[in-house]
Design a protein around this motif. Structure first.
Motif, PDB file in Angstrom:
ATOM      1  N   THR A 294     -12.969  -9.192   0.727  1.00  0.00           N
ATOM      2  CA  THR A 294     -12.678  -8.287   1.152  1.00  0.00           C
ATOM      3  C   THR A 294     -13.833  -7.715   0.575  1.00  0.00           C
ATOM      4  O   THR A 294     -14.333  -7.330  -0.469  1.00  0.00           O
ATOM      5  CB  THR A 294     -11.418  -7.402  -0.556  1.00  0.00           C
ATOM      6  N   VAL A 295     -14.308  -6.720   1.249  1.00  0.00           N
ATOM      7  CA  VAL A 295     -14.983  -5.759   1.102  1.00  0.00           C
ATOM      8  C   VAL A 295     -14.974  -3.919   1.483  1.00  0.00           C
ATOM      9  O   VAL A 295     -13.834  -4.168   1.864  1.00  0.00           O
ATOM     10  CB  VAL A 295     -16.009  -6.001   2.532  1.00  0.00           C
TER      11      VAL A 295
ATOM     12  N   VAL B 109      -8.986  -9.032  -7.176  1.00  0.00           N
ATOM     13  CA  VAL B 109      -8.581  -9.427  -8.217  1.00  0.00           C
ATOM     14  C   VAL B 109      -9.286 -10.956  -8.494  1.00  0.00           C
ATOM     15  O   VAL B 109      -8.779 -12.182  -9.180  1.00  0.00           O
ATOM     16  CB  VAL B 109      -7.247 -11.060  -7.435  1.00  0.00           C
TER      17      VAL B 109
ATOM     18  N   ASN C  70      -9.278  -6.331   3.407  1.00  0.00           N
ATOM     19  CA  ASN C  70      -9.509  -7.618   3.125  1.00  0.00           C
ATOM     20  C   ASN C  70      -9.617  -8.878   3.955  1.00  0.00           C
ATOM     21  O   ASN C  70      -8.434  -8.452   5.308  1.00  0.00           O
ATOM     22  CB  ASN C  70      -8.264  -7.464   2.497  1.00  0.00           C
TER      23      ASN C  70
ATOM     24  N   LYS D 221      -7.944  -3.428  -3.206  1.00  0.00           N
ATOM     25  CA  LYS D 221      -8.339  -4.458  -3.783  1.00  0.00           C
ATOM     26  C   LYS D 221      -8.827  -5.558  -4.463  1.00  0.00           C
ATOM     27  O   LYS D 221     -10.143  -5.762  -3.917  1.00  0.00           O
ATOM     28  CB  LYS D 221      -8.213  -5.705  -2.319  1.00  0.00           C
TER      29      LYS D 221
ATOM     30  N   HIS E  71      -5.766  -7.853   6.365  1.00  0.00           N
ATOM     31  CA  HIS E  71      -5.413  -6.092   5.890  1.00  0.00           C
ATOM     32  C   HIS E  71      -7.329  -5.847   5.858  1.00  0.00           C
ATOM     33  O   HIS E  71      -6.969  -5.527   5.311  1.00  0.00           O
ATOM     34  CB  HIS E  71      -4.593  -6.663   4.711  1.00  0.00           C
TER      35      HIS E  71
ATOM     36  N   THR F  33     -13.402  -0.880  -3.216  1.00  0.00           N
ATOM     37  CA  THR F  33     -11.939  -1.657  -2.353  1.00  0.00           C
ATOM     38  C   THR F  33     -10.768  -1.533  -3.039  1.00  0.00           C
ATOM     39  O   THR F  33     -10.695  -1.216  -4.493  1.00  0.00           O
ATOM     40  CB  THR F  33     -11.851  -3.232  -2.181  1.00  0.00           C
TER      41      THR F  33
ATOM     42  N   SER G  72     -12.027 -12.210  -4.328  1.00  0.00           N
ATOM     43  CA  SER G  72     -10.475 -12.193  -3.462  1.00  0.00           C
ATOM     44  C   SER G  72     -10.279 -11.088  -4.077  1.00  0.00           C
ATOM     45  O   SER G  72     -10.505 -10.270  -4.748  1.00  0.00           O
ATOM     46  CB  SER G  72     -10.269 -13.355  -4.325  1.00  0.00           C
ATOM     47  N   GLY G  73      -9.068 -10.428  -2.970  1.00  0.00           N
ATOM     48  CA  GLY G  73      -8.322  -9.665  -2.725  1.00  0.00           C
ATOM     49  C   GLY G  73      -7.196  -9.754  -2.911  1.00  0.00           C
ATOM     50  O   GLY G  73      -6.579  -8.810  -3.803  1.00  0.00           O
ATOM     51  N   GLU G  74      -6.397 -10.894  -2.845  1.00  0.00           N
ATOM     52  CA  GLU G  74      -5.357 -11.100  -3.556  1.00  0.00           C
ATOM     53  C   GLU G  74      -4.628 -12.535  -4.127  1.00  0.00           C
ATOM     54  O   GLU G  74      -4.349 -12.121  -4.969  1.00  0.00           O
ATOM     55  CB  GLU G  74      -4.646 -11.023  -1.926  1.00  0.00           C
TER      56      GLU G  74
ATOM     57  N   GLY H  75      -7.195  -2.625   7.147  1.00  0.00           N
ATOM     58  CA  GLY H  75      -6.996  -1.776   6.493  1.00  0.00           C
ATOM     59  C   GLY H  75      -7.895  -1.267   5.243  1.00  0.00           C
ATOM     60  O   GLY H  75      -8.229  -0.243   4.786  1.00  0.00           O
ATOM     61  N   ASP H  76      -7.693  -2.670   3.844  1.00  0.00           N
ATOM     62  CA  ASP H  76      -7.846  -2.286   2.620  1.00  0.00           C
ATOM     63  C   ASP H  76      -8.999  -3.136   2.376  1.00  0.00           C
ATOM     64  O   ASP H  76      -9.480  -3.623   2.176  1.00  0.00           O
ATOM     65  CB  ASP H  76      -6.644  -2.601   1.743  1.00  0.00           C
TER      66      ASP H  76
END
Lengths: 457, 457
Positions: free
Chosen positions: A341-342, B184, A375, B182, A370, B180, A412-414, A372-373
């Motif tokens: 994620t950036v 994690v 990710n 997100k 994703h 960001t 990691s975003g999720e 929009g965020d």
């Protein structure tokens, strides 16, 4: 090792598996890695969890909490052996839907979609919707701080956890947070536990904030000549004042794969697609939002914009995005799948650099997700039977992580770190930061029995 | 004690106060308690913060970070002596407003209102608005997890902190979070530090999420015959699907005090008033929201409902709420002011019980505040010159806390624990929970130099 038969005295003989077949069944998750536990235990209630943890703490037996085992990073795998503590059998109930305070209280084993359906039947709304929503559990979602499609507007799991009950590794039960938006007494233990990957405490009850279910939603799709114009549209749109529920992305490789596999008529000259949802209670809001989104998309290079006329058309538009993950298997039998994620404004440059990594190594790296965020699910596709190709794949992943970190992004975003991303933690964190994580771990779990050897600690 | 003159070598002679007059000036906050520090230090940058902390850690000198000193619980008071680390002089700049990612990056000494104005001039919006917004700092807001009037719709400080830079008590600089939504990877150190009252690390930079500024807002007021019907209206309205920005409350004692002091024509038969704001981008949304709010208010007993026609009328409506705190001084020279919070559905019963406490002790307890999130400013008013009356006041406060805890509420929705509420922590937390807090404190600050003796730890 302690006598694991003693566990039967705690939770009852029906709630302990010690036989090989069952142990193997609980040795997997979605990573395809496998570590056999020495026992699988199904706690009936919080007291069972407490007693089992006391047993483990006394005997220094590793213990790993497990929801659906659908994680992508090995967070629920017993890499050090010991006990898998599984919540699917008993602790899987929705305890209360409090309409007056718009709150749900659930046990960790409740499946995300079951909760969504239950609250929606009462006009309420639980937004976090990880792709695993049909099987992943709320306990797992909280432990990994799960995101999903709707995070762009509504945020992620941490934004919905108001309170927790949990058991510390020493067996002590704690409560954290309240059935209130505000609570600043004591440390923010809720915030600390969300996303801690089951390494600090075992969550036994979750209090979740609910919203009113928006009455209307609409879906639209923008088609772009290249990835860059699509990515530029993402942050230009988001910064324009509109907040879509979802702003999802498919790159050229993904579009080609979906088309090849499903032949749904995606334009052949598309270099990028954005799928977006808006919601609200009044038709006019959705119309205004879509007007603005279309304007921003076209300003930034979209050559087509299509609004779904009804639910069937919306489903068609979402088909490509929902089946992206399956479709890209045409590029290789092994997928090394990350969720970097950036910051949104860095998406165009980041995607360009990911493309260069693919070119450099002569491999395909379809990307979707994703946007929009910020990710992005990056998928390094290689021939799983060719060890050299796999090695090259992991080299590419390392470069992808380095690019992400250089862009101010996160590993990691999720999905979390678990085992799979542990080797890369040093790219993202300093020695002082890693040392702090270890101190935090020790504060909760001095004997290192709870999900040990995860997150690179 | 170490030679505090050495501090001049670190931050420069102009940035250390050792003289009595200045030390006294930094011995106060909004609690009226006073503890004289041994030095006041104004760090110029993060490196100064790091070096000062290293000095303190080496010499076991207590150190207390301080924003505006506007806290209500003594969080910024050097109760153990040592150093006050003040951010108002140098580290008070807005470093960046990133329009593309809708993020602000600020130093801890930035005043909340200065940030609000700056981002609003660019069409953006930073919602958290504690009553101290004109002087309190973002560093203080983050440390106390400040709330405010707009929390009902937008949430509190923790919901806007995306990333932090901070210095650990050993002088090590850490970063946590990203630009960001997100992230994690690693433990949620941002979540752990928000609301930690300056006891775990010294925050040196804050990355805040911004929203688009809503184009329109409207104010309305409902008048109720009694507190109970007003409180019932709060949770019935909130559960009906509308999300007002603010839903503020004044009880009968507060209404009487405001009227006596300011003579603004509030109805004499009012037993409760709710003031509400709604916002959005389209007139129709505000109208629909106010329609629903009026319906819910009247259904639950409101005998009058007034919508402000323009900004001047809105200001008039807000006048009573904004001046409530000053007005109630008619009931006593000493105000013991708490900010308990309960689940919204418990507001009617809670307020009734608070009234009974007042009757029992023969004292006035005017209540007002952020009813939309269950957060009630309870003011036990006594004659400050009469030690017996003050003693009775504190007895009443203890009962108020017990009622709050019994209702599933929290000792503090906004102000934190600090010194003032430390004696009551045992009413709200078990030994195991307090022990966990102490372990967390130790993980960050093994030598207990950073804001020691706060939060009842």
């Amino acid at each position: 090792m302690a006598n694991l038969k003693e566990l039967e005295k705690i939770v009852g003989v029906d709630n302990v598996y010690l036989d090989k077949a069952h142990l193997i069944a609980y040795s997997y998750d979605a990573t395809r890695s496998s570590f056999k536990p020495d026992a699988v235990v199904f706690p009936r209630d919080e007291k069972d969890v407490s007693e089992v943890l006391k047993f483990c703490n006394r005997n220094r037996v590793p213990i790993v909490p497990r929801g659906a085992g659908s994680g992508f990073t090995g967070g629920a795998l017993p890499s050090e052996g010991g006990i898998v503590l599984a919540f699917e059998k008993h602790m899987n109930r929705i305890l209360e839907i409090d309409m007056e305070n718009m709150v749900a209280i659930v046990q960790p084993g409740v499946i995300n979609m079951d909760l969504q359906k239950e609250v929606e039947s009462k006009g309420l709304f639980y937004p976090p919707d990880p792709a695993s929503e049909n099987y992943s559990t709320i306990g797992g979602n909280v432990s990994e701080n799960a995101g999903g499609m709707r995070a762009t507007k509504y945020g992620i799991t941490k934004d919905f956890v108001m309170a927790l009950r949990a058991v510390l590794p020493n067996g002590e039960v704690i409560r954290a947070g309240k059935r209130t938006i505000k609570d600043v007494a004591g440390y923010n233990v809720v915030g600390t536990l969300v996303g801690s990957e089951g390494t600090l405490a075992v969550i036994t009850e979750v209090t979740l904030k609910l919203l009113s279910k928006p009455k209307l939603s609409k879906t639209a799709m923008g088609i772009f000549p290249d990835v860059e114009s699509a990515m530029r549209s993402v942050f230009k749109t988001m910064a324009s004042g509109v907040t879509p529920v979802a702003m999802e992305f498919l790159d050229a490789l993904t579009i080609r794969a979906v088309e090849e596999k499903y032949k749904i008529g995606l334009p052949k000259n598309a270099g990028g697609i954005l799928v977006t949802d808006v919601d609200g209670d009044l038709e006019i809001n959705l119309e205004k939002d879509l007007e603005l989104i279309e304007a921003k998309f076209r300003e930034n290079g979209a050559f087509d914009f299509k609004i779904a006329k009804d639910e069937a058309e919306a489903k068609d538009i979402w088909f490509a995005r929902r089946n992206a993950s399956q479709a890209i298997s045409i590029y290789g039998s092994k997928k090394i799948n990350e969720d970097v994620t950036v910051p949104r404004s860095k998406l165009p440059e980041t995607l360009k650099k990911f493309g260069e990594v693919g070119e450099k190594y002569g491999i395909q790296i379809p990307c979707f997700g994703h946007s929009g965020d910020g990710n992005i699910h990056t998928n390094v596709m290689v021939d799983g039977k060719d060890p050299k190709a796999v090695e090259i794949g992991y080299k590419a992943i390392e470069e992808i992580f380095q690019i992400t970190v250089d862009m101010g992004g996160t590993l990691s975003g999720e999905h979390g770190i678990g085992l799979a991303k542990a080797p890369y933690m040093k790219m993202a964190f300093t020695d002082a930061e890693m040392e702090l994580f270890r101190s935090m771990k020790k504060a909760f779990d001095p004997n290192n029995i709870l999900n040990p050897n995860k997150m690179g600690l």
